[in-house]
Design an enzyme around this catalytic site. Structure first.
Site, short mmCIF file in Angstrom:
data_model
loop_
_atom_site.label_atom_id
_atom_site.label_comp_id
_atom_site.label_asym_id
_atom_site.label_seq_id
_atom_site.Cartn_x
_atom_site.Cartn_y
_atom_site.Cartn_z
N GLY A 15 9.63 -1.18 -7.10
CA GLY A 15 8.57 -1.48 -6.13
C GLY A 15 8.74 -0.53 -4.95
O GLY A 15 9.32 0.55 -5.08
N VAL A 81 16.29 -7.67 -15.89
CA VAL A 81 17.64 -8.03 -15.46
C VAL A 81 17.72 -9.56 -15.35
O VAL A 81 16.81 -10.20 -14.81
CB VAL A 81 17.98 -7.33 -14.13
CG1 VAL A 81 19.24 -7.91 -13.50
CG2 VAL A 81 18.12 -5.83 -14.36
N GLU A 173 -8.45 -12.00 2.62
CA GLU A 173 -9.09 -10.87 1.93
C GLU A 173 -9.82 -11.34 0.67
O GLU A 173 -10.94 -10.92 0.39
CB GLU A 173 -8.03 -9.81 1.62
CG GLU A 173 -7.61 -9.06 2.88
CD GLU A 173 -6.32 -8.25 2.77
OE1 GLU A 173 -5.98 -7.57 3.75
OE2 GLU A 173 -5.65 -8.29 1.72
N ASP A 302 11.64 -7.46 -0.20
CA ASP A 302 11.29 -8.89 -0.10
C ASP A 302 12.43 -9.82 -0.50
O ASP A 302 12.38 -11.02 -0.21
CB ASP A 302 10.08 -9.18 -1.01
CG ASP A 302 8.77 -8.71 -0.40
OD1 ASP A 302 8.81 -8.10 0.68
OD2 ASP A 302 7.71 -8.95 -1.01
N ALA A 318 5.39 -3.98 2.86
CA ALA A 318 5.74 -2.74 2.17
C ALA A 318 6.50 -1.75 3.06
O ALA A 318 7.52 -1.19 2.61
CB ALA A 318 4.47 -2.11 1.62
C1 LIG Z 1 -1.33 -9.69 -3.00
C2 LIG Z 1 -0.37 -9.03 -2.04
C3 LIG Z 1 -0.87 -8.34 -0.94
C4 LIG Z 1 0.00 -7.71 -0.07
N1 LIG Z 1 -0.54 -7.02 1.00
C5 LIG Z 1 0.28 -6.31 1.79
C6 LIG Z 1 -0.26 -5.49 2.83
O1 LIG Z 1 -1.47 -5.44 3.03
N2 LIG Z 1 0.61 -4.75 3.59
C7 LIG Z 1 1.95 -4.79 3.36
O2 LIG Z 1 2.69 -4.07 4.04
N3 LIG Z 1 2.50 -5.58 2.42
C8 LIG Z 1 1.69 -6.33 1.62
N4 LIG Z 1 2.22 -7.11 0.63
C9 LIG Z 1 3.68 -7.24 0.54
C10 LIG Z 1 4.31 -6.04 -0.12
O3 LIG Z 1 3.63 -5.72 -1.31
C11 LIG Z 1 5.78 -6.36 -0.40
O4 LIG Z 1 6.41 -6.62 0.83
C12 LIG Z 1 6.48 -5.21 -1.09
O5 LIG Z 1 5.90 -4.98 -2.35
C13 LIG Z 1 7.96 -5.51 -1.24
O6 LIG Z 1 8.57 -4.44 -1.90
P1 LIG Z 1 9.84 -4.70 -2.83
O7 LIG Z 1 10.32 -3.35 -3.24
O8 LIG Z 1 10.77 -5.63 -2.16
O9 LIG Z 1 9.28 -5.51 -4.08
P2 LIG Z 1 8.09 -5.19 -5.08
O10 LIG Z 1 7.21 -4.12 -4.57
O11 LIG Z 1 7.50 -6.51 -5.39
O12 LIG Z 1 8.83 -4.63 -6.37
C14 LIG Z 1 9.73 -5.41 -7.12
C15 LIG Z 1 9.92 -4.74 -8.45
O13 LIG Z 1 11.00 -5.36 -9.12
C16 LIG Z 1 10.67 -5.57 -10.47
N5 LIG Z 1 11.45 -6.71 -10.93
C17 LIG Z 1 11.43 -7.96 -10.43
N6 LIG Z 1 12.32 -8.75 -11.07
C18 LIG Z 1 12.90 -7.96 -12.02
C19 LIG Z 1 13.90 -8.20 -13.00
N7 LIG Z 1 14.46 -9.40 -13.15
N8 LIG Z 1 14.26 -7.17 -13.81
C20 LIG Z 1 13.69 -5.95 -13.68
N9 LIG Z 1 12.74 -5.68 -12.75
C21 LIG Z 1 12.36 -6.66 -11.93
C22 LIG Z 1 9.17 -5.84 -10.45
O14 LIG Z 1 8.59 -5.58 -11.71
C23 LIG Z 1 8.71 -4.87 -9.37
O15 LIG Z 1 8.36 -3.61 -9.90
C24 LIG Z 1 1.38 -7.76 -0.27
C25 LIG Z 1 1.89 -8.46 -1.38
C26 LIG Z 1 1.02 -9.08 -2.26
C27 LIG Z 1 1.56 -9.82 -3.46
#
Ligand SMILES: Cc1cc2nc3c(=O)[nH]c(=O)nc-3n(C[C@H](O)[C@H](O)[C@H](O)COP(=O)(O)OP(=O)(O)OC[C@H]3O[C@@H](n4cnc5c(N)ncnc54)[C@H](O)[C@@H]3O)c2cc1C
Length: 425
Positions: A15, A81, A173, A302, A318
């Site tokens: 992500g 995982v 939204e 997150d 993000a």
């Molecule tokens: C509908 C929606 C709208 C949003 N709008 C906004 C916005 O407008 N502005 C903003 O800044 N933020 C927004 N966010 C929040 C933002 O998307 C998150 O804060 C961000 O994606 C977090 O990044 P991350 O790398 O922690 O996790 P993520 O981007 O969620 O990535 C996690 C990754 O881990 C992988 N994964 C999970 N569990 C496993 C496992 N057990 N084994 C292998 N892989 C795994 C998943 O497949 C994914 O690819 C929004 C979120 C959502 C759901």
């Protein structure tokens, strides 16, 4: 930390946080294994646009393998995982052999939380993955199709009632866009009813919508929603979700489409690590984002709980995930060079944005607050800027321009539905 090309960094989750870490480590003398259970990186901030037929899936997701193809020290693996052996330093996978690591970065994001009511999920899906978004799109579009068949007015009204639970940015939204679909995009397409009679109800347990924004911006957004015809119900917690409606404020509201935008919980990384966590399941990491007592295991995005300079938790957005991924990559590189431990992670607030339909938005950068059309353009430009690749930026910009001018949404496709008149799902 052992230096040299054999130092193996495993990153779980491609992500925002994991991808940023991988890219920033790509020039370091390390071998990187990126593991994700999906083959694509997803731009979640625009997921609701897929759910509401504004954008096709391919515009907001990219194959992880493609994104990392230029980094020869990165191997990408599709796998899920299921745990971590902290002391043995191995990552456990579903159906695949364990993978050993020298350094581990967990960036596994968050999922929906139903506040102890997981049984509501089939009736009130949330939007977190591409599959969720296409499922919701199918439900919304199918509801209009069912209404076209219906001869009983009360039952037709049920099909034309859309309830969105949770008035954070995603709920607002979605509500605004469904209202525009009904008032604008679909108008004139059906013969047996007027799509403008559709009811969009946004339910929020708290006293106002968009609680993360200032009161004046939140009040502006509520007025903008009401202008679109959205009913905003504040201070009402949902006590029951069923296939045919929701119970709230002691009354039953019949509705065939219920969408969940109320809560998230972190991935189970804290359980894998047996690490301290907050109420949302986020790992309480050290100021350098490592797990307490495990200096070679980091958690970002997150799934991590870390306090900002103001003492408040760094938000689950993000830019925070990207900044954390970048910070950890830098820290690992410094350690490999034998440099002393880094200064604590500091989050730089990138601003708060939300849009209400295709013409209004609110923007809060701290030093400046904006609302209305100008804010909408800033929201649009910011999102296009953060998309990956010129083709996607142009395609999304063109799509939005088209919707802005004509009101038409081209991604109105019902896919993966059984033939016949069976209700959606
Ligand atoms: C509908 C929606 C709208 C949003 N709008 C906004 C916005 O407008 N502005 C903003 O800044 N933020 C927004 N966010 C929040 C933002 O998307 C998150 O804060 C961000 O994606 C977090 O990044 P991350 O790398 O922690 O996790 P993520 O981007 O969620 O990535 C996690 C990754 O881990 C992988 N994964 C999970 N569990 C496993 C496992 N057990 N084994 C292998 N892989 C795994 C998943 O497949 C994914 O690819 C929004 C979120 C959502 C759901």
């Amino acid at each position: 930390m052992s230096a040299g090309a054999e130092h193996h960094v495993v990153i779980v989750g491609a992500g925002f946080g994991g991808l940023e870490a991988a890219r920033n480590l790509a020039s370091a003398p390390v071998r990187i294994t990126m593991i994700d259970r999906r083959n694509h990186h997803l731009f979640q901030p625009l997921l609701y646009q897929v759910a509401t037929a504004s954008l096709p899936t391919s515009e907001i997701a990219w194959p992880i393998r493609f994104l990392l193809r230029g980094h020869k020290n990165v191997t990408t693996l599709l796998g899920t995982v299921t745990g971590v052996e902290r002391d043995g330093k191995r990552v456990l996978l579903d159906g695949e052999p364990p993978i050993a690591f020298d350094t581990l970065i967990l960036a596994t994001g968050a999922r929906h939380a139903y506040f102890g009511h997981d049984e509501w999920e089939p009736y009130a899906p949330g939007v977190k993955t591409l599959e969720d978004a296409t499922r919701i799109r199918r439900r919304i579009l199918s509801a209009f199709e069912q209404a076209e068949w219906e001869t009983d007015e009360a039952r037709r009204a049920e099909w034309l009632t859309f309830v969105i639970i949770g008035a954070g940015p995603t709920g607002v939204e979605i509500a605004g866009t469904i209202a525009e679909l009904a008032r604008d995009t679909l108008r004139g397409d059906f013969r047996n009813f007027d799509t403008r009679s559709a009811r969009v109800v946004l339910v929020e347990a708290g006293p106002r919508i968009l609680a993360g924004f200032t009161e004046d911006l939140s009040a502006y957004a509520a007025r903008a929603l009401e202008r679109l015809g959205v009913e905003v119900r504040l201070g009402q917690a949902v006590s029951q979700c069923r296939a045919d409606g929701v119970e709230l404020g002691g009354a039953f509201l019949p509705a065939r489409t219920i969408l969940w935008a109320a809560g998230v919980a972190a991935s189970p990384a804290a359980e894998w690590l047996e690490a301290p966590a907050d109420r949302a399941g986020r790992v309480r990491v050290e100021p350098d984002l490592s797990v307490p007592g495990q200096p070679d295991i980091f958690v970002v995005g997150d799934t991590a709980f870390v306090a900002g300079a103001d003492g408040k938790p760094v938000p689950g957005v993000a830019p925070a995930a990207k900044q954390e991924g970048h910070y950890v990559a830098k820290l690992i590189k410094a350690r490999l060079q034998g440099k002393p431990s880094a200064a604590p992670f500091v989050y730089k607030n990138a601003g708060n944005l939300a849009t209400i339909g295709k013409r209004a938005a609110i923007v809060d950068f701290g030093w400046i607050k904006l609302r209305g059309r100008l804010a909408w353009w800033i929201w649009g430009i910011a999102h296009i800027f953060f998309l990956i690749g010129l083709r996607n930026r142009l395609a999304v910009a063109l799509n939005w321009l088209w919707i802005y001018v004509s009101g038409h949404r081209s991604a109105r496709l019902i896919t993966q539905r059984d033939p016949g008149r069976a209700p959606p799902d």
